[in-house]
Design a protein around this motif. Structure first.
Motif, PDB file in Angstrom:
ATOM      1  N   LEU A  90      47.524  42.878  72.897  1.00 13.37           N
ATOM      2  CA  LEU A  90      47.487  42.323  74.249  1.00 13.37           C
ATOM      3  C   LEU A  90      46.746  40.993  74.249  1.00 13.37           C
ATOM      4  O   LEU A  90      45.760  40.815  73.530  1.00 13.37           O
ATOM      5  N   GLN A  91      47.227  40.098  75.109  1.00 11.68           N
ATOM      6  CA  GLN A  91      46.599  38.779  75.192  1.00 11.68           C
ATOM      7  C   GLN A  91      45.264  38.902  75.929  1.00 11.68           C
ATOM      8  O   GLN A  91      45.153  39.650  76.905  1.00 11.68           O
ATOM      9  N   THR A  92      44.265  38.181  75.458  1.00 10.62           N
ATOM     10  CA  THR A  92      42.966  38.205  76.141  1.00 10.62           C
ATOM     11  C   THR A  92      42.511  36.773  76.440  1.00 10.62           C
ATOM     12  O   THR A  92      42.953  35.833  75.804  1.00 10.62           O
ATOM     13  N   THR A  93      41.629  36.652  77.414  1.00 11.37           N
ATOM     14  CA  THR A  93      41.030  35.352  77.737  1.00 11.37           C
ATOM     15  C   THR A  93      39.519  35.477  77.626  1.00 11.37           C
ATOM     16  O   THR A  93      38.926  36.364  78.251  1.00 11.37           O
ATOM     17  N   LYS A  94      38.929  34.619  76.824  1.00 10.36           N
ATOM     18  CA  LYS A  94      37.467  34.649  76.669  1.00 10.36           C
ATOM     19  C   LYS A  94      36.813  33.999  77.886  1.00 10.36           C
ATOM     20  O   LYS A  94      37.299  32.995  78.407  1.00 10.36           O
ATOM     21  N   GLY A 108      38.676  32.251  86.489  1.00 11.58           N
ATOM     22  CA  GLY A 108      39.280  32.941  87.625  1.00 11.58           C
ATOM     23  C   GLY A 108      40.786  32.847  87.618  1.00 11.58           C
ATOM     24  O   GLY A 108      41.413  32.816  86.545  1.00 11.58           O
ATOM     25  N   SER A 109      41.355  32.753  88.810  1.00 14.31           N
ATOM     26  CA  SER A 109      42.818  32.785  88.919  1.00 14.31           C
ATOM     27  C   SER A 109      43.485  31.601  88.214  1.00 14.31           C
ATOM     28  O   SER A 109      44.631  31.709  87.791  1.00 14.31           O
ATOM     29  N   ASP A 110      42.758  30.484  88.072  1.00 13.46           N
ATOM     30  CA  ASP A 110      43.327  29.335  87.348  1.00 13.46           C
ATOM     31  C   ASP A 110      43.629  29.685  85.890  1.00 13.46           C
ATOM     32  O   ASP A 110      44.510  29.073  85.269  1.00 13.46           O
ATOM     33  N   ALA A 111      42.876  30.634  85.342  1.00 15.95           N
ATOM     34  CA  ALA A 111      43.092  31.060  83.952  1.00 15.95           C
ATOM     35  C   ALA A 111      44.023  32.275  83.889  1.00 15.95           C
ATOM     36  O   ALA A 111      44.186  32.886  82.833  1.00 15.95           O
ATOM     37  N   GLY A 112      44.594  32.644  85.025  1.00 18.72           N
ATOM     38  CA  GLY A 112      45.543  33.767  85.062  1.00 18.72           C
ATOM     39  C   GLY A 112      44.891  35.127  85.281  1.00 18.72           C
ATOM     40  O   GLY A 112      45.555  36.156  85.202  1.00 18.72           O
ATOM     41  N   ILE A 113      43.607  35.109  85.578  1.00 23.43           N
ATOM     42  CA  ILE A 113      42.904  36.388  85.777  1.00 23.43           C
ATOM     43  C   ILE A 113      43.237  36.959  87.154  1.00 23.43           C
ATOM     44  O   ILE A 113      43.295  36.222  88.137  1.00 23.43           O
ATOM     45  N   LYS A 114      43.473  38.262  87.178  1.00 23.36           N
ATOM     46  CA  LYS A 114      43.795  38.937  88.434  1.00 23.36           C
ATOM     47  C   LYS A 114      42.912  40.162  88.597  1.00 23.36           C
ATOM     48  O   LYS A 114      42.360  40.673  87.612  1.00 23.36           O
ATOM     49  N   VAL A 115      42.823  40.609  89.841  1.00 25.45           N
ATOM     50  CA  VAL A 115      42.038  41.811  90.143  1.00 25.45           C
ATOM     51  C   VAL A 115      42.624  43.006  89.379  1.00 25.45           C
ATOM     52  O   VAL A 115      43.840  43.089  89.204  1.00 25.45           O
ATOM     53  N   LEU A 175      25.066  40.772  77.749  1.00 24.61           N
ATOM     54  CA  LEU A 175      26.400  40.189  77.615  1.00 24.61           C
ATOM     55  C   LEU A 175      26.348  38.671  77.777  1.00 24.61           C
ATOM     56  O   LEU A 175      25.797  38.173  78.758  1.00 24.61           O
ATOM     57  N   ALA A 176      26.912  37.945  76.836  1.00 25.01           N
ATOM     58  CA  ALA A 176      26.993  36.485  76.956  1.00 25.01           C
ATOM     59  C   ALA A 176      28.453  36.062  77.158  1.00 25.01           C
ATOM     60  O   ALA A 176      28.749  35.199  77.967  1.00 25.01           O
ATOM     61  N   TYR A 177      29.352  36.683  76.392  1.00 20.96           N
ATOM     62  CA  TYR A 177      30.785  36.389  76.507  1.00 20.96           C
ATOM     63  C   TYR A 177      31.551  37.704  76.613  1.00 20.96           C
ATOM     64  O   TYR A 177      31.151  38.707  76.022  1.00 20.96           O
ATOM     65  N   VAL A 178      32.648  37.672  77.339  1.00 18.70           N
ATOM     66  CA  VAL A 178      33.513  38.849  77.441  1.00 18.70           C
ATOM     67  C   VAL A 178      34.972  38.396  77.285  1.00 18.70           C
ATOM     68  O   VAL A 178      35.257  37.200  77.342  1.00 18.70           O
ATOM     69  N   SER A 179      35.851  39.356  77.084  1.00 18.91           N
ATOM     70  CA  SER A 179      37.288  39.055  77.002  1.00 18.91           C
ATOM     71  C   SER A 179      38.000  39.783  78.145  1.00 18.91           C
ATOM     72  O   SER A 179      37.815  40.993  78.310  1.00 18.91           O
ATOM     73  N   VAL A 180      38.754  39.042  78.913  1.00 18.51           N
ATOM     74  CA  VAL A 180      39.549  39.666  79.971  1.00 18.51           C
ATOM     75  C   VAL A 180      40.910  39.969  79.373  1.00 18.51           C
ATOM     76  O   VAL A 180      41.585  39.082  78.830  1.00 18.51           O
ATOM     77  N   VAL A 181      41.300  41.243  79.410  1.00 19.19           N
ATOM     78  CA  VAL A 181      42.592  41.643  78.875  1.00 19.19           C
ATOM     79  C   VAL A 181      43.659  41.315  79.909  1.00 19.19           C
ATOM     80  O   VAL A 181      43.597  41.810  81.046  1.00 19.19           O
ATOM     81  N   MET A 182      44.606  40.477  79.527  1.00 15.19           N
ATOM     82  CA  MET A 182      45.612  40.017  80.491  1.00 15.19           C
ATOM     83  C   MET A 182      46.676  41.111  80.669  1.00 15.19           C
ATOM     84  O   MET A 182      47.829  40.986  80.253  1.00 15.19           O
ATOM     85  N   TRP A 183      46.249  42.165  81.274  1.00 16.98           N
ATOM     86  CA  TRP A 183      47.093  43.350  81.476  1.00 16.98           C
ATOM     87  C   TRP A 183      46.833  43.876  82.874  1.00 16.98           C
ATOM     88  O   TRP A 183      45.686  43.983  83.299  1.00 16.98           O
ATOM     89  N   GLU A 184      47.904  44.153  83.600  1.00 15.70           N
ATOM     90  CA  GLU A 184      47.746  44.652  84.963  1.00 15.70           C
ATOM     91  C   GLU A 184      48.294  46.069  85.077  1.00 15.70           C
ATOM     92  O   GLU A 184      49.335  46.361  84.465  1.00 15.70           O
ATOM     93  N   PRO A 185      47.613  46.924  85.818  1.00 18.71           N
ATOM     94  CA  PRO A 185      48.143  48.274  85.982  1.00 18.71           C
ATOM     95  C   PRO A 185      49.475  48.269  86.736  1.00 18.71           C
ATOM     96  O   PRO A 185      49.720  47.380  87.559  1.00 18.71           O
ATOM     97  N   VAL A 186      50.288  49.247  86.438  1.00 17.82           N
ATOM     98  CA  VAL A 186      51.577  49.362  87.153  1.00 17.82           C
ATOM     99  C   VAL A 186      51.287  49.776  88.594  1.00 17.82           C
ATOM    100  O   VAL A 186      50.532  50.718  88.819  1.00 17.82           O
ATOM    101  N   PRO A 187      51.826  49.028  89.588  1.00 17.79           N
ATOM    102  CA  PRO A 187      51.508  49.378  90.980  1.00 17.79           C
ATOM    103  C   PRO A 187      52.071  50.742  91.386  1.00 17.79           C
ATOM    104  O   PRO A 187      53.055  51.180  90.858  1.00 17.79           O
TER     105      PRO A 187
END
Lengths: 275, 168
Positions: free
Chosen positions: A116-120, A140-147, A263-275
């Motif tokens: 899975l793609q991640t964003t640091k 945030g959302s500019d980097a493709g991050i979603k709730v 925590l200094a850095y984290v990775s956001v997993v670019m994965w969204e749950p199925v609605p």
């Protein structure tokens, strides 16, 4: 007379403010859109001021930590050195296990976190209030991050994104009291639910009685037909197992994979749950 | 109008200090609650009416910055500010220790009320051993900081006589 009038007026003010608060709470629970918008706007507007203040006061914070947490840091340093030696030995065997695990997930048609793609993102602020286990990250959302996107650090689950603005996101940590995640144990595949227990209290998990779970087993996110997390993200290690015969469950105490205080850095997993 | 601007300055400063400074200076993992202190101070300086109003906006400011239900802190801080105003009104003769003692007691009330209100809205698990640490740290820090905050609050709300004149 004037006093009683003043008391009457302040009671009226109090009742009005209480009713307003209750209305706001109700609207927030119902997912009233403008409240989310207001929170995102506040997050964006406050970010530069907050960051500047954090930078200005960082030396004070460092001085404070140096003065009061020196012994803890030294002990932690020694523990980490010992752990590093252990981990270096485990790396080779883990690579083999990882390959086997990937093959197993492929057979079960489950996604593997490594694919899975991640964003640091950088952690810019820890929790502000005492009953709020969240961190703020600089993307945030500019980097493709979603709730609802999962957030990891190293190999372990850290939390989930709960608020997003253009260049900021707020992550609810897995230790938060309102955090629940479906887990399964490796290697016995016992299925249960892990729940946050508040700051400094880590996680507990419940699995039904009769399923094999032992201290030292690793808990990973479970997946399923409509999962909230992709399967296979390590959550923690079982440190103790107690039986609850009345509820026919086993209560597990879980040591986290990640030190959430550091925590200094984290990775956001670019994965969204199925609605 | 001037009072509202001054109060907004105080609330913004408190929010910045909470995020920038006090969230870093944790004692046993507990941060000071400056916005609760602002509500308490408003009750002490301005009475129950001002305590409730300032407490409401202090709580609302915090609610916007954290992920707890919006309105929860506003509800708790407004009640705390109101109660402090009533308690302050009942004081016959102020002593040197009265303000820190009242700030300590009000902080205990504020934290406990918050946990109870959280429980009512479905946020369980806040009653644990760590809660005692939170209560002790928040109440102690607020008792120490109450004097300078009261001075700032007197500047914001004005002296009682000038406020009465402004209202007339």
């Amino acid at each position: 007379m004037a006093l009683s009038r003043r008391v009457g007026r302040s009671r009226f003010t109090l009742v009005l403010l209480i009713l307003t608060s209750i209305t706001l709470i109700t609207l927030d629970f119902r997912g009233f859109g403008p409240i989310d918008t207001a929170r995102s706007a506040a997050l964006s507007a406050f970010a530069p001021v907050g960051d500047a203040a954090t930078s200005v006061f960082r030396p004070v914070g460092n001085l404070w930590h140096g003065a009061f947490e020196n012994d803890d840091l030294r002990r932690e340093n020694e523990d980490l050195r010992a752990q590093l030696l252990d981990l270096q030995g485990q790396v080779t065997s883990d690579q083999v296990t990882r390959e086997q695990y990937q093959q197993l997930l492929t057979q079960l048609n489950l996604p593997f976190l490594g694919e899975l793609q991640t964003t640091k993102a950088k952690v810019v602020s820890g929790a502000i209030a005492n009953f709020d286990d969240t961190i703020e990250i600089d993307k945030g959302s500019d980097a493709g991050i979603k709730v609802k996107m999962p957030v990891t650090a190293g190999l372990g689950l850290v939390g989930t994104v709960v608020q997003v603005s253009a260049d900021r996101s707020v992550v609810r940590l897995i230790t938060d009291n309102s955090f629940h995640v479906g887990v399964s144990s490796v290697p016995f595949n016992a299925v249960g639910v892990a729940s946050g227990q508040g700051t400094n209290h880590g996680l507990t998990a419940q699995v039904s009685a009769g399923q094999a779970v032992l201290p030292g087993n690793v808990l990973v996110t479970q997946g399923g037909s409509k999962p909230l997390f992709p399967a296979g993200i390590p959550v923690g290690t079982v440190s103790s197992v107690t039986n609850d015969p009345a509820l026919l469950t086993q209560n597990l105490t879980v040591d986290l994979m990640v030190n959430l205080n550091d925590l200094a850095y984290v990775s956001v997993v670019m994965w969204e749950p199925v609605p | 109008m001037r009072v509202a601007v001054r109060l907004a300055v105080i609330l913004l400063t408190a929010a910045v200090l909470e995020r920038g400074l006090f969230s870093q200076l944790r004692i046993h993992g507990v941060a000071a609650d400056v916005l609760l202190l602002v509500a308490i101070s408003a009750g002490m300086v301005g009475g129950s009416d001002d305590g409730a109003i300032v407490g409401f906006f202090a709580g609302l400011t915090l609610d916007l910055l954290v992920q707890t239900p919006l309105g929860l802190s506003a509800l708790v801080y407004c009640v705390t500010g109101y109660v402090v105003g009533l308690a302050q009104g009942a004081v016959v003769r102020a002593t040197r220790w009265q303000a820190p003692a009242l700030a300590f007691a009000a902080s205990v009330l504020g934290v406990v009320l918050y946990v109870v209100a959280s429980l009512v809205v479905g946020r369980s698990g806040l009653f644990n051993r760590h809660l005692i640490t939170i209560i002790v740290v928040v109440a102690s820090v607020n008792a120490i900081l109450i004097s300078p905050v009261n001075r700032a609050m007197r500047w914001a709300l004005g002296e009682p006589s000038s406020r009465r004149a402004a209202l007339r």
